[in-house]
Every structure is written in C-alpha cells, then in structure tokens.
Design a protein around this motif. Structure first.
Motif, PDB file in Angstrom:
ATOM      1  N   ALA A 102       0.832  -1.203   0.000  1.00 45.42           N
ATOM      2  CA  ALA A 102       0.000   0.000   0.000  1.00 45.42           C
ATOM      3  C   ALA A 102       0.867   1.254   0.000  1.00 45.42           C
ATOM      4  N   ASP A 103       0.319   2.313  -0.560  1.00 46.50           N
ATOM      5  CA  ASP A 103       1.004   3.606  -0.546  1.00 46.50           C
ATOM      6  C   ASP A 103       1.030   4.148   0.883  1.00 46.50           C
ATOM      7  N   VAL A 104       2.034   4.962   1.151  1.00 47.02           N
ATOM      8  CA  VAL A 104       2.222   5.555   2.475  1.00 47.02           C
ATOM      9  C   VAL A 104       1.980   7.048   2.371  1.00 47.02           C
ATOM     10  N   LYS A 105       1.217   7.584   3.291  1.00 44.61           N
ATOM     11  CA  LYS A 105       0.915   9.026   3.281  1.00 44.61           C
ATOM     12  C   LYS A 105       2.119   9.865   3.709  1.00 44.61           C
ATOM     13  N   ASP A 106       2.685   9.553   4.868  1.00 48.11           N
ATOM     14  CA  ASP A 106       3.801  10.331   5.414  1.00 48.11           C
ATOM     15  C   ASP A 106       4.918   9.396   5.871  1.00 48.11           C
ATOM     16  N   GLY A 107       6.144   9.880   5.732  1.00 45.60           N
ATOM     17  CA  GLY A 107       7.293   9.150   6.255  1.00 45.60           C
ATOM     18  C   GLY A 107       7.599   7.894   5.473  1.00 45.60           C
ATOM     19  N   LYS A 108       8.409   7.034   6.091  1.00 51.01           N
ATOM     20  CA  LYS A 108       8.781   5.805   5.413  1.00 51.01           C
ATOM     21  C   LYS A 108       8.092   4.627   6.082  1.00 51.01           C
ATOM     22  N   LYS A 109       7.680   3.703   5.274  1.00 44.38           N
ATOM     23  CA  LYS A 109       6.961   2.537   5.753  1.00 44.38           C
ATOM     24  C   LYS A 109       7.638   1.302   5.181  1.00 44.38           C
ATOM     25  N   GLY A 110       7.948   0.361   6.048  1.00 42.00           N
ATOM     26  CA  GLY A 110       8.629  -0.846   5.613  1.00 42.00           C
ATOM     27  C   GLY A 110       7.732  -1.780   4.826  1.00 42.00           C
ATOM     28  N   MET A 111       8.351  -2.506   3.907  1.00 43.01           N
ATOM     29  CA  MET A 111       7.671  -3.537   3.135  1.00 43.01           C
ATOM     30  C   MET A 111       8.050  -4.870   3.773  1.00 43.01           C
ATOM     31  N   ILE A 112       7.070  -5.574   4.290  1.00 40.14           N
ATOM     32  CA  ILE A 112       7.327  -6.786   5.067  1.00 40.14           C
ATOM     33  C   ILE A 112       7.130  -8.016   4.195  1.00 40.14           C
ATOM     34  N   ILE A 113       8.156  -8.873   4.179  1.00 38.98           N
ATOM     35  CA  ILE A 113       8.130 -10.132   3.443  1.00 38.98           C
ATOM     36  C   ILE A 113       8.271 -11.266   4.464  1.00 38.98           C
ATOM     37  N   PRO A 114       7.344 -12.220   4.502  1.00 35.91           N
ATOM     38  CA  PRO A 114       7.506 -13.361   5.406  1.00 35.91           C
ATOM     39  C   PRO A 114       8.691 -14.229   4.964  1.00 35.91           C
ATOM     40  N   VAL A 115       9.606 -14.501   5.873  1.00 32.14           N
ATOM     41  CA  VAL A 115      10.794 -15.284   5.551  1.00 32.14           C
ATOM     42  C   VAL A 115      10.414 -16.685   5.088  1.00 32.14           C
ATOM     43  N   LYS A 116       9.328 -17.242   5.624  1.00 31.78           N
ATOM     44  CA  LYS A 116       8.930 -18.598   5.224  1.00 31.78           C
ATOM     45  C   LYS A 116       8.672 -18.665   3.716  1.00 31.78           C
ATOM     46  N   GLU A 117       8.183 -17.578   3.110  1.00 33.01           N
ATOM     47  CA  GLU A 117       7.950 -17.564   1.669  1.00 33.01           C
ATOM     48  C   GLU A 117       9.262 -17.515   0.887  1.00 33.01           C
ATOM     49  N   LEU A 118      10.239 -16.781   1.416  1.00 39.44           N
ATOM     50  CA  LEU A 118      11.557 -16.726   0.767  1.00 39.44           C
ATOM     51  C   LEU A 118      12.266 -18.069   0.872  1.00 39.44           C
ATOM     52  N   LEU A 119      12.178 -18.698   2.039  1.00 39.13           N
ATOM     53  CA  LEU A 119      12.809 -20.008   2.233  1.00 39.13           C
ATOM     54  C   LEU A 119      12.179 -21.050   1.309  1.00 39.13           C
ATOM     55  N   ALA A 120      10.865 -20.974   1.127  1.00 40.11           N
ATOM     56  CA  ALA A 120      10.178 -21.904   0.224  1.00 40.11           C
ATOM     57  C   ALA A 120      10.656 -21.709  -1.221  1.00 40.11           C
ATOM     58  N   LEU A 121      10.824 -20.454  -1.640  1.00 42.39           N
ATOM     59  CA  LEU A 121      11.328 -20.181  -2.993  1.00 42.39           C
ATOM     60  C   LEU A 121      12.744 -20.711  -3.158  1.00 42.39           C
ATOM     61  N   GLU A 122      13.590 -20.494  -2.156  1.00 43.08           N
ATOM     62  CA  GLU A 122      14.964 -21.000  -2.224  1.00 43.08           C
ATOM     63  C   GLU A 122      14.971 -22.521  -2.328  1.00 43.08           C
ATOM     64  N   LYS A 123      14.086 -23.168  -1.604  1.00 43.42           N
ATOM     65  CA  LYS A 123      14.012 -24.633  -1.626  1.00 43.42           C
ATOM     66  C   LYS A 123      13.514 -25.125  -2.987  1.00 43.42           C
ATOM     67  N   GLN A 124      12.491 -24.482  -3.540  1.00 42.11           N
ATOM     68  CA  GLN A 124      11.938 -24.868  -4.840  1.00 42.11           C
ATOM     69  C   GLN A 124      12.939 -24.676  -5.976  1.00 42.11           C
ATOM     70  N   HIS A 125      13.797 -23.678  -5.832  1.00 41.86           N
ATOM     71  CA  HIS A 125      14.745 -23.334  -6.897  1.00 41.86           C
ATOM     72  C   HIS A 125      16.182 -23.510  -6.404  1.00 41.86           C
ATOM     73  N   ALA A 126      16.412 -24.595  -5.686  1.00 45.85           N
ATOM     74  CA  ALA A 126      17.751 -24.869  -5.138  1.00 45.85           C
ATOM     75  C   ALA A 126      18.779 -24.905  -6.259  1.00 45.85           C
ATOM     76  N   GLY A 127      19.879 -24.248  -6.038  1.00 49.20           N
ATOM     77  CA  GLY A 127      20.948 -24.204  -7.030  1.00 49.20           C
ATOM     78  C   GLY A 127      20.760 -23.129  -8.087  1.00 49.20           C
ATOM     79  N   GLY A 128      19.589 -22.524  -8.131  1.00 48.63           N
ATOM     80  CA  GLY A 128      19.336 -21.469  -9.118  1.00 48.63           C
ATOM     81  C   GLY A 128      19.668 -20.101  -8.536  1.00 48.63           C
ATOM     82  N   GLN A 129      19.840 -19.144  -9.418  1.00 48.09           N
ATOM     83  CA  GLN A 129      20.126 -17.782  -8.987  1.00 48.09           C
ATOM     84  C   GLN A 129      18.819 -17.043  -8.770  1.00 48.09           C
TER      85      GLN A 129
END
Length: 148
Positions: A102-129
């Motif tokens: 979502a857009d942020v009205k004022d200041g900076k707002k972090g973009m949150i990524i669940p690590v479990k989703e990143l780990l799943a991608l790494e596992k699915q594409h093991a050895g890939g860049q």
C-alpha cells in the motif's frame, strides 16, 4: 604590488571556480537508498546507483517465523514510493513471486516479506540464482536489491 598579485592569482582562482562549478553541475542531486532488516537486525544498507554491487542476503540462520523488512527511500521525495512492489526473479529474469504494498501518506513505511515464503522459494529453486527487485511508480524499470 597588489595589482601584480591580482593579475597572477585571479586567473588561477577563476579557473578553480570554473572547475568546481562544472563538477557540481554534473554531480547527482540525490540517490535512492534502501535498508533490509531481518526482524530488527540491519542486514543491508545501500545506495541505489546505476552500477550496483550485488550483495547477498543470507537467510541460512533465519526462522520461518521471521520477517524481512525493506525500506526504500526515493531521493527526490525522501519518502516511500507509490505503487511499490518487491519481486523475486530467477536467473532468466522471470518473476517467481511478487508482493505489492500500500502507498504511504507520510514518512517511510517498511515492506514486510515473510521469511517462510523466501525459504520456500529457495528450496523450490535450489541451485538457481534468485534475485530481489524493487519497483514503484517513481522507478518503473525497477532496482536490483540483492541476491538470495
């Protein structure tokens, strides 16, 4: 005596001022920057220049319950962009996963990524860049952030 001194130094001073003005005219007005945190620990802080040195995000010790938080600040506004997204791409540049924020009205707002989703991608594409990219309305061509 003073006139002789001025005649010798004034041309040198003017040349120096001209060189300085030329350098400042071509200097960047500002640079985008980003920070990547694993929970509250800073993992990466970079300035997004055209030539990026590809940094790696090591998630070896991360838990599935952890979260990755990315702050991206645009130089001209000092705030978060609009229409923001983070994507993970494979070695051929195909988007494997994309998160939109979502857009942020004022200041900076972090973009949150669940690590479990990143780990799943790494596992699915093991050895890939895998690479992480940021895009926004202010930066439609996107910015490479890091390798996973």
């Amino acid at each position: 005596m003073q006139q002789a001194f001025l005649k010798r130094t004034l041309p040198k001073l003017m040349a120096f001022v001209t060189v300085c003005a030329a350098l400042f005219a071509f200097a960047p007005r500002g640079v985008d920057s980003y920070e990547v945190y694993l929970n509250d620990k800073l993992l990466l802080k970079e300035y997004a220049l055209k030539e990026v040195s590809l940094k790696s995000l090591h998630l070896d010790n991360a838990k599935a319950s952890d979260r990755l938080v990315i702050y991206y600040t645009h130089c001209h506004s000092k705030t978060a962009g609009t229409g923001r997204s983070i994507s993970i791409k494979d070695g051929q540049g195909r988007i494997l996963k994309e998160w939109k924020f979502a857009d942020v009205k004022d200041g900076k707002k972090g973009m949150i990524i669940p690590v479990k989703e990143l780990l799943a991608l790494e596992k699915q594409h093991a050895g890939g860049q895998l690479t992480m990219h940021y895009a926004a309305a202010e930066l439609p061509q996107g910015q490479l952030l890091a390798a996973l």
